[in-house]
Design a protein around this motif. Structure first.
Motif, mmCIF file in Angstrom:
data_model
loop_
_atom_site.group_PDB
_atom_site.id
_atom_site.type_symbol
_atom_site.label_atom_id
_atom_site.label_comp_id
_atom_site.label_asym_id
_atom_site.label_seq_id
_atom_site.Cartn_x
_atom_site.Cartn_y
_atom_site.Cartn_z
ATOM 1 N N HIS A 350 -15.155 -4.386 0.147
ATOM 2 C CA HIS A 350 -14.135 -3.715 0.942
ATOM 3 C C HIS A 350 -12.946 -3.285 0.091
ATOM 4 C CE1 HIS A 350 -13.016 -8.010 0.952
ATOM 5 N NE2 HIS A 350 -11.771 -7.546 0.908
ATOM 6 N N PHE A 351 -12.145 -2.416 0.675
ATOM 7 C CA PHE A 351 -10.891 -1.991 0.058
ATOM 8 C C PHE A 351 -9.746 -2.673 0.785
ATOM 9 C CE2 PHE A 351 -13.557 1.510 -1.297
ATOM 10 C CZ PHE A 351 -13.088 1.758 -2.575
ATOM 11 N N ARG A 352 -8.679 -2.923 0.036
ATOM 12 C CA ARG A 352 -7.536 -3.553 0.653
ATOM 13 C C ARG A 352 -6.282 -3.160 -0.113
ATOM 14 N NH1 ARG A 352 -8.104 -9.613 2.338
ATOM 15 N NH2 ARG A 352 -6.382 -9.693 3.791
ATOM 16 N N CYS A 353 -5.220 -2.880 0.639
ATOM 17 C CA CYS A 353 -3.949 -2.536 -0.004
ATOM 18 C C CYS A 353 -3.279 -3.827 -0.471
ATOM 19 C CB CYS A 353 -3.056 -1.802 0.982
ATOM 20 S SG CYS A 353 -1.468 -1.366 0.277
ATOM 21 N N ARG A 354 -2.643 -3.775 -1.624
ATOM 22 C CA ARG A 354 -1.998 -4.984 -2.143
ATOM 23 C C ARG A 354 -0.489 -4.847 -2.216
ATOM 24 N NH1 ARG A 354 -5.291 -8.419 -5.117
ATOM 25 N NH2 ARG A 354 -3.439 -9.675 -5.296
ATOM 26 N N TYR A 355 0.061 -3.806 -1.625
ATOM 27 C CA TYR A 355 1.498 -3.557 -1.820
ATOM 28 C C TYR A 355 2.298 -3.622 -0.536
ATOM 29 C CZ TYR A 355 -0.688 -1.838 -6.016
ATOM 30 O OH TYR A 355 -1.458 -1.744 -7.135
ATOM 31 N N GLY A 356 1.595 -3.615 0.611
ATOM 32 C CA GLY A 356 2.266 -3.513 1.910
ATOM 33 C C GLY A 356 3.346 -4.565 2.128
ATOM 34 N N LYS A 357 3.071 -5.782 1.684
ATOM 35 C CA LYS A 357 4.001 -6.887 1.936
ATOM 36 C C LYS A 357 5.347 -6.651 1.265
ATOM 37 C CE LYS A 357 1.175 -9.435 4.366
ATOM 38 N NZ LYS A 357 -0.084 -9.990 3.906
ATOM 39 N N ASN A 358 5.369 -5.793 0.235
ATOM 40 C CA ASN A 358 6.621 -5.535 -0.464
ATOM 41 C C ASN A 358 7.494 -4.528 0.261
ATOM 42 O OD1 ASN A 358 5.532 -7.145 -2.444
ATOM 43 N ND2 ASN A 358 4.633 -5.406 -3.520
ATOM 44 N N ASP A 361 9.294 -1.960 6.073
ATOM 45 C CA ASP A 361 8.951 -1.550 7.440
ATOM 46 C C ASP A 361 7.741 -2.278 8.019
ATOM 47 O OD1 ASP A 361 6.877 -0.426 6.084
ATOM 48 O OD2 ASP A 361 7.381 1.664 6.541
ATOM 49 N N GLY A 362 6.945 -2.910 7.160
ATOM 50 C CA GLY A 362 5.828 -3.724 7.647
ATOM 51 C C GLY A 362 4.723 -2.948 8.337
ATOM 52 N N GLN A 363 4.654 -1.648 8.119
ATOM 53 C CA GLN A 363 3.593 -0.874 8.760
ATOM 54 C C GLN A 363 2.233 -1.184 8.157
ATOM 55 O OE1 GLN A 363 5.152 3.211 8.533
ATOM 56 N NE2 GLN A 363 4.326 3.439 10.582
ATOM 57 N N CYS A 364 2.231 -1.338 6.836
ATOM 58 C CA CYS A 364 0.970 -1.632 6.153
ATOM 59 C C CYS A 364 0.710 -3.119 6.252
ATOM 60 C CB CYS A 364 1.047 -1.200 4.696
ATOM 61 S SG CYS A 364 -0.317 -1.847 3.735
ATOM 62 N N GLN A 365 -0.448 -3.466 6.845
ATOM 63 C CA GLN A 365 -0.728 -4.885 7.048
ATOM 64 C C GLN A 365 -1.773 -5.422 6.084
ATOM 65 O OE1 GLN A 365 -1.589 -5.171 11.276
ATOM 66 N NE2 GLN A 365 0.149 -3.805 11.616
ATOM 67 N N GLU A 366 -2.091 -4.632 5.070
ATOM 68 C CA GLU A 366 -3.051 -5.064 4.043
ATOM 69 C C GLU A 366 -4.379 -5.504 4.646
ATOM 70 O OE1 GLU A 366 -1.446 -7.769 1.240
ATOM 71 O OE2 GLU A 366 0.328 -6.543 0.852
ATOM 72 N N LEU A 367 -4.834 -4.786 5.653
ATOM 73 C CA LEU A 367 -6.093 -5.169 6.294
ATOM 74 C C LEU A 367 -7.275 -4.622 5.492
ATOM 75 C CD1 LEU A 367 -5.113 -4.476 9.998
ATOM 76 C CD2 LEU A 367 -5.288 -6.686 8.854
#
Ligand SMILES: [Zn+2]
Length: 545
Positions: A350-358, A361-367
């Motif tokens: 799978h792919f996953r974002c690793r930057y959202g937590k930084n 606005d918290g839109q990216c939940q690294e799902l």
């Protein structure tokens, strides 16, 4: 005219009575009638009903759906109403193609009553939702496309006792004729399963095993179950994609503990309160009973196969990290950064974002988003584009034919004008002769000569006009027609490829934007071209009206 679409699917039969009733044609009709009654603006509209009874499959396989789309193409239907999205399309990808691309292009208004969706309303009016919001509710179906046993609460006791409940049966097993709640090894398919484990123990990886099975003509689970008539009509639609073995189908066999004699239940559960969506149950909630029935391999062989497979996969992963075609193409829609690709046997690649937590606005939940979801989407969209390209090419071909017709008409006119010019100058010479021989007066000669010159000028300017028109025709002819045909050829080739290869990605995909698990956007390399052609087609269609 308003098109009303109803569908009764076979899967509705399996669900409890209440649900079955709510999805009946009568009920769908009642919902839609009530909706129409509250909208007096449609009072005088004619209603055409389209009913697919017992069809699941893709939209392409449903006759009433096809008839409705034909009426849309013939401009007879301008509004389509359904009770909910699940009546209309099998999944988000299919629904999305129609709602985001096809209907807007054809100028059709689409209303899904229970989803509060109306393509012509925004959230502000009528409390109708936009498509993106609706998609959030149905995107789950894309994650649980696997047909799973549909298990109701009352069956759980039986499950805990290790009893087989019917429904989906693992490849390689048959129901025990002496006790329908037990399974026995299928002497035919059991051998195939055995072969897969043997190959894995020998050290072959899943891809190598898939190739060998396809070469030996071993039927896949889907193909075998259909041949044995072990499936419902609904499941027979597997046939479309289950023709050959893939890494995933091999892996699914090797990771199925039933083959070492373990009873497994509740792997897939329904997500409440959203009843339609199903998901994998966490490992500790899955019901498992060791040595519940005869296995096809021993527990030791099973462990060995898994162990060898891990090393083989690790070996393959190492090699593959460089080559997975989607790597470097997938970005987070919220952060805009490249998503990291995880290759995991247990959770699936799978792919996953690793930057959202930084981000504040918290839109990216690294799902995580499974490779297979993105690959499915690419394949589905490609086949949709093929369909649109086909149409676009037809339009271009018709345009070219039209241009050729016009050109030949202009050439004929030009030919006639040259003829006139020749006749004119012949007449003029004749006049000179007549004058020199004293047959006509000087005045007549001078007037006549002027008239001939004037006529000559007129003809010449008419010829010039025609030549200019001819030039314009060459300019308006699309120079990218040949290029489009080549693109279509490439896509045809790609469309028949089961795997999303480097070649496909390099030729067609520019970027993939993932918005958590809500939405995936594919940016195609040829978007501009297809939009241009489609705009042209729209123009042509409007002209035709
Ligand atoms: Zn992100």
């Amino acid at each position: 005219m308003i098109g009303v679409y109803y569908r009764l699917s076979l899967s509705d039969e399996d669900i409890n009575e209440k649900k079955k009733e709510s999805n009946s044609i009568a009920n769908q009709r009642k919902t839609i009638q009530m909706f129409l009654e509250t909208h007096p603006e449609w009072k005088h509209e004619e209603i055409e009903e389209y009913i697919d009874d017992g069809f699941t499959g893709t939209s392409m396989e449903r006759p009433a759906f096809q008839r409705m789309m034909q009426d849309v193409r013939n401009n007879q239907i301008k509004t389509i109403i359904v009770k909910d999205f699940s009546r209309f399309a099998r999944d988000y990808i299919e629904a999305g193609d129609y709602i985001e691309r096809i209907f807007p292009f054809m100028g059709v208004r689409f209303i899904s009553i229970n989803d509060y969706y109306d393509s012509e309303s925004t959230i502000e009016d009528n409390g109708m939702k936009n498509f993106e919001m609706v998609v959030k509710n149905i995107v789950n179906t894309a994650y649980s496309r696997d047909i799973s046993a549909k298990i109701s609460a009352t069956d759980r006791t039986k499950q805990k006792q290790g009893l087989y409940l019917g429904g989906y049966r693992a490849y390689g097993f048959l129901p025990d004729p002496s006790d329908k709640h037990k399974v026995i090894v299928d002497p035919v398919a059991g051998k195939y399963v055995r072969m897969i484990f043997d190959l894995a123990i020998e050290g072959k990886n899943t891809k190598e095993i898939a190739v060998i099975l396809n070469e030996r003509g071993i039927p896949t689970a889907a193909k075998y179950q259909i041949e044995q008539k072990n499936v419902t009509k609904e499941q027979s639609c597997w046939k479309l994609k289950g023709e050959s073995w893939t890494r995933e189908t091999v892996l699914r066999i090797l990771r199925n503990e039933r083959y070492k004699g373990t009873y497994v239940a509740r792997e897939i559960v329904q997500v409440t309160p959203c009843k339609k969506a199903r998901m994998r149950n966490p490992e500790d909630k899955v019901v498992k009973i060791e040595n519940a029935h005869d296995g096809i391999v021993t527990p030791e062989e099973y462990e060995q196969a898994i162990k060898v497979l891990r090393t083989a996969t690790r070996r393959e992963t190492k090699r593959k990290t460089k080559y997975y075609p989607l790597k470097g193409k997938v970005v987070c829609g919220y952060c805009g950064r490249h998503m990291v690709h995880f290759e995991q046997l247990k959770r699936g690649n799978h792919f996953r974002c690793r930057y959202g937590k930084n981000l504040p606005d918290g839109q990216c939940q690294e799902l995580p988003v499974q490779d297979s979801v993105i690959e499915d989407m690419i394949r589905n969209s490609l086949s949709m584009h093929l369909f649109l390209f086909d149409k676009a090419l037809d339009v271009l071909a018709a345009q070219e034919e039209n241009i050729l017709l016009k050109k030949s008409k202009l050439e004929k006119q030009q030919e006639a004008l040259y003829q006139q010019m020749e006749d004119n100058s012949r007449e003029k010479v004749k006049l000179y002769e007549q004058y020199s021989e004293g047959e006509v007066e000087k005045e007549v000669f001078i007037n006549g000569r002027e008239a001939f010159s004037e006529k000559d000028g007129e003809i010449r300017s008419a010829i010039q006009k025609i030549q200019e028109e001819k030039k314009k025709l060459i300019v308006s002819k699309k120079p990218d027609y040949e290029q489009m045909k080549q693109l279509k050829k490439d896509m045809d080739k790609a469309g028949s490829v089961l795997e999303v290869s480097m070649e496909i990605v390099e030729s067609f995909v520019s970027e993939i934007r993932v918005y958590n698990q809500e939405r995936i956007e594919i940016i195609w390399k040829y978007d501009d071209e297809i939009l241009q052609i489609l705009a042209q087609e729209k123009e042509t269609m409007e002209v035709a009206i």
